[in-house]
Motif scaffolding. Sequence first.
Motif, PDB file in Angstrom:
ATOM      1  N   PHE A 151      48.179  35.924  49.125  1.00  0.00           N
ATOM      2  CA  PHE A 151      47.370  36.911  48.417  1.00  0.00           C
ATOM      3  C   PHE A 151      45.916  36.638  48.754  1.00  0.00           C
ATOM      4  CE2 PHE A 151      44.551  37.587  44.732  1.00  0.00           C
ATOM      5  CZ  PHE A 151      44.583  38.974  44.694  1.00  0.00           C
ATOM      6  N   SER A 152      45.202  37.673  49.166  1.00  0.00           N
ATOM      7  CA  SER A 152      43.777  37.560  49.457  1.00  0.00           C
ATOM      8  C   SER A 152      43.027  38.624  48.667  1.00  0.00           C
ATOM      9  CB  SER A 152      43.509  37.755  50.957  1.00  0.00           C
ATOM     10  OG  SER A 152      44.122  36.749  51.724  1.00  0.00           O
ATOM     11  N   GLN A 153      41.911  38.243  48.099  1.00  0.00           N
ATOM     12  CA  GLN A 153      41.109  39.154  47.277  1.00  0.00           C
ATOM     13  C   GLN A 153      39.665  39.120  47.713  1.00  0.00           C
ATOM     14  OE1 GLN A 153      41.176  38.997  42.798  1.00  0.00           O
ATOM     15  NE2 GLN A 153      39.049  38.334  43.081  1.00  0.00           N
ATOM     16  N   LYS A 154      39.073  40.312  47.810  1.00  0.00           N
ATOM     17  CA  LYS A 154      37.630  40.433  47.970  1.00  0.00           C
ATOM     18  C   LYS A 154      37.157  41.455  46.949  1.00  0.00           C
ATOM     19  CE  LYS A 154      35.635  40.472  51.973  1.00  0.00           C
ATOM     20  NZ  LYS A 154      34.870  39.214  51.861  1.00  0.00           N
ATOM     21  N   SER A 155      36.389  40.986  45.974  1.00  0.00           N
ATOM     22  CA  SER A 155      35.886  41.839  44.903  1.00  0.00           C
ATOM     23  C   SER A 155      34.369  41.722  44.872  1.00  0.00           C
ATOM     24  CB  SER A 155      36.475  41.400  43.555  1.00  0.00           C
ATOM     25  OG  SER A 155      35.930  42.162  42.500  1.00  0.00           O
ATOM     26  N   TYR A 156      33.681  42.880  44.844  1.00  0.00           N
ATOM     27  CA  TYR A 156      32.226  42.880  44.913  1.00  0.00           C
ATOM     28  C   TYR A 156      31.610  43.790  43.868  1.00  0.00           C
ATOM     29  CZ  TYR A 156      32.614  40.482  49.381  1.00  0.00           C
ATOM     30  OH  TYR A 156      32.899  39.569  50.355  1.00  0.00           O
ATOM     31  N   LYS A 157      30.355  43.489  43.531  1.00  0.00           N
ATOM     32  CA  LYS A 157      29.571  44.386  42.701  1.00  0.00           C
ATOM     33  C   LYS A 157      29.152  45.597  43.537  1.00  0.00           C
ATOM     34  CE  LYS A 157      27.559  40.583  39.987  1.00  0.00           C
ATOM     35  NZ  LYS A 157      26.309  39.891  39.599  1.00  0.00           N
ATOM     36  N   TRP A 158      29.124  46.739  42.902  1.00  0.00           N
ATOM     37  CA  TRP A 158      28.690  47.956  43.596  1.00  0.00           C
ATOM     38  C   TRP A 158      27.178  48.029  43.684  1.00  0.00           C
ATOM     39  CZ3 TRP A 158      30.676  51.435  46.707  1.00  0.00           C
ATOM     40  CH2 TRP A 158      30.051  52.678  46.870  1.00  0.00           C
ATOM     41  N   GLY A 159      26.504  47.543  42.648  1.00  0.00           N
ATOM     42  CA  GLY A 159      25.048  47.641  42.611  1.00  0.00           C
ATOM     43  C   GLY A 159      24.600  48.997  42.111  1.00  0.00           C
ATOM     44  N   ARG A 160      23.320  49.251  42.194  1.00  0.00           N
ATOM     45  CA  ARG A 160      22.784  50.528  41.712  1.00  0.00           C
ATOM     46  C   ARG A 160      23.304  51.694  42.539  1.00  0.00           C
ATOM     47  NH1 ARG A 160      16.366  49.708  40.181  1.00  0.00           N
ATOM     48  NH2 ARG A 160      16.673  48.208  38.470  1.00  0.00           N
ATOM     49  N   THR A 161      23.378  51.495  43.830  1.00  0.00           N
ATOM     50  CA  THR A 161      23.884  52.555  44.703  1.00  0.00           C
ATOM     51  C   THR A 161      24.234  51.944  46.042  1.00  0.00           C
ATOM     52  OG1 THR A 161      23.432  54.762  45.614  1.00  0.00           O
ATOM     53  CG2 THR A 161      21.619  53.172  45.635  1.00  0.00           C
ATOM     54  N   ARG A 162      24.666  52.780  46.946  1.00  0.00           N
ATOM     55  CA  ARG A 162      24.986  52.360  48.309  1.00  0.00           C
ATOM     56  C   ARG A 162      24.345  53.352  49.273  1.00  0.00           C
ATOM     57  NH1 ARG A 162      27.349  47.230  49.301  1.00  0.00           N
ATOM     58  NH2 ARG A 162      27.673  46.483  47.168  1.00  0.00           N
ATOM     59  N   PRO A 238      31.987  43.332  37.711  1.00  0.00           N
ATOM     60  CA  PRO A 238      30.923  43.671  36.763  1.00  0.00           C
ATOM     61  C   PRO A 238      29.565  43.099  37.167  1.00  0.00           C
ATOM     62  CG  PRO A 238      32.891  42.931  35.612  1.00  0.00           C
ATOM     63  CD  PRO A 238      33.108  42.630  37.062  1.00  0.00           C
ATOM     64  N   GLU A 239      28.530  43.826  36.860  1.00  0.00           N
ATOM     65  CA  GLU A 239      27.177  43.378  37.194  1.00  0.00           C
ATOM     66  C   GLU A 239      26.802  42.093  36.461  1.00  0.00           C
ATOM     67  OE1 GLU A 239      25.079  44.573  39.521  1.00  0.00           O
ATOM     68  OE2 GLU A 239      26.729  45.899  40.097  1.00  0.00           O
ATOM     69  N   THR A 240      27.477  41.814  35.352  1.00  0.00           N
ATOM     70  CA  THR A 240      27.166  40.606  34.592  1.00  0.00           C
ATOM     71  C   THR A 240      27.839  39.355  35.154  1.00  0.00           C
ATOM     72  OG1 THR A 240      29.023  41.125  33.118  1.00  0.00           O
ATOM     73  CG2 THR A 240      26.819  41.866  32.442  1.00  0.00           C
ATOM     74  N   ALA A 241      28.697  39.518  36.159  1.00  0.00           N
ATOM     75  CA  ALA A 241      29.377  38.368  36.752  1.00  0.00           C
ATOM     76  C   ALA A 241      28.363  37.437  37.407  1.00  0.00           C
ATOM     77  CB  ALA A 241      30.411  38.838  37.765  1.00  0.00           C
ATOM     78  N   PRO A 242      28.634  36.137  37.442  1.00  0.00           N
ATOM     79  CA  PRO A 242      27.642  35.173  37.937  1.00  0.00           C
ATOM     80  C   PRO A 242      27.384  35.237  39.437  1.00  0.00           C
ATOM     81  CG  PRO A 242      29.718  34.072  37.424  1.00  0.00           C
ATOM     82  CD  PRO A 242      29.838  35.478  36.913  1.00  0.00           C
ATOM     83  N   LEU A 262      36.716  31.036  45.713  1.00  0.00           N
ATOM     84  CA  LEU A 262      35.469  30.749  46.403  1.00  0.00           C
ATOM     85  C   LEU A 262      34.267  30.782  45.471  1.00  0.00           C
ATOM     86  CD1 LEU A 262      34.338  30.003  49.118  1.00  0.00           C
ATOM     87  CD2 LEU A 262      34.141  32.433  49.675  1.00  0.00           C
ATOM     88  N   ALA A 263      34.291  31.640  44.461  1.00  0.00           N
ATOM     89  CA  ALA A 263      33.168  31.690  43.529  1.00  0.00           C
ATOM     90  C   ALA A 263      32.989  30.358  42.814  1.00  0.00           C
ATOM     91  CB  ALA A 263      33.379  32.810  42.517  1.00  0.00           C
ATOM     92  N   ASP A 264      34.085  29.621  42.643  1.00  0.00           N
ATOM     93  CA  ASP A 264      34.044  28.302  42.006  1.00  0.00           C
ATOM     94  C   ASP A 264      33.965  27.169  43.022  1.00  0.00           C
ATOM     95  OD1 ASP A 264      34.333  29.550  39.503  1.00  0.00           O
ATOM     96  OD2 ASP A 264      36.522  29.528  39.678  1.00  0.00           O
TER      97      ASP A 264
END
Length: 338
Positions: A151-162, A238-242, A262-264
Amino acid sequence: MRLGLIGSTGHWQSYAPALDQITGLELVAVASTGPEESTGAFDHAPGLTIDTRRYDDALRMLETERLDLVQVCGRADRIPAWTLRCLERGLPVIAEKPLAMDLTTLEDLYKTAQANQAPLVPMHTMRGVPELASVHRVVRAGAVGDPLLSFSQKSYKWGRTRPASWRSRDTFPGIAPWAGIHAFDWLHWILGDVFTSVSGHEGTTAHPDFPACASQASYVLTMRNGGVASVTLDYLRPETAPTHGDERVRIAGTLGVVELALADRKVTLTTAQEPPRTLSPDPQLDLFTRFARSLQGEGPPPLTLHEACRITEIALKAQLAADTQQAIPLTDSPYHTP
């Protein structure tokens, strides 16, 4: 070593660490890839000097300058054309991913690089992540046995726009070749070229005003040994993620399981012989430095031409699978490396 930059979009400053690693590496010229860029973006480019020449037309730069290496980092639809122009001149290229927006263009790049013996490496920069390298090491050493499920995951914040270019497939290749290609790359690197088909599903539910880029997507790759590799991609963090990104990998085999968050910055190996233990990271040279050293005869390139094109092919076919809602074969590839 005389370096030319084409483009100031994306991870264009990735060459910076090499300035301290490669003796004599010199930024001699910079150019924009199109009207959406300005040479003013290079004002604070690492290695910029008063002697670095700026070109509004990258073709004129290629015709004028004597270069040893070119980096291409433009909008996704600009990358293939400028990469091809460099390869036609026999120039080594390191290019932002994906190398191509479609399979026909990818084949053109492959044949041109071969014909002109011009090295080509895509910016699959996650090969320089020490924690991923430790996963690669233990799986290749047989610590988990025969890998059967991943299982591989890539999760990202979208930000204000793209960027507006993400609204159309004419200028954006889709989430699989864009963000997902890193996951397909690490799977290929860790497990080998073992994939036989890919299917996929995606949606733009969270960001319907950007129809070219899915906000959530999932892909399943079948393997020659009967195993299955799944990949999920999303712009739902979420934008609140570290951290901006949350990448995870889990590989389960006949003898054990290795997991990366990887975040940890944490890698854990569990086997039948021993309880869970944390693995130390394996320090890696950055991709650009490895490529530049390979051009100087100091070791192999970070990816071969076959690998670079095979991984790009898998990513493009994964996007095609999601777009057509059909399983796409990954066998009978001109880039397959057993």
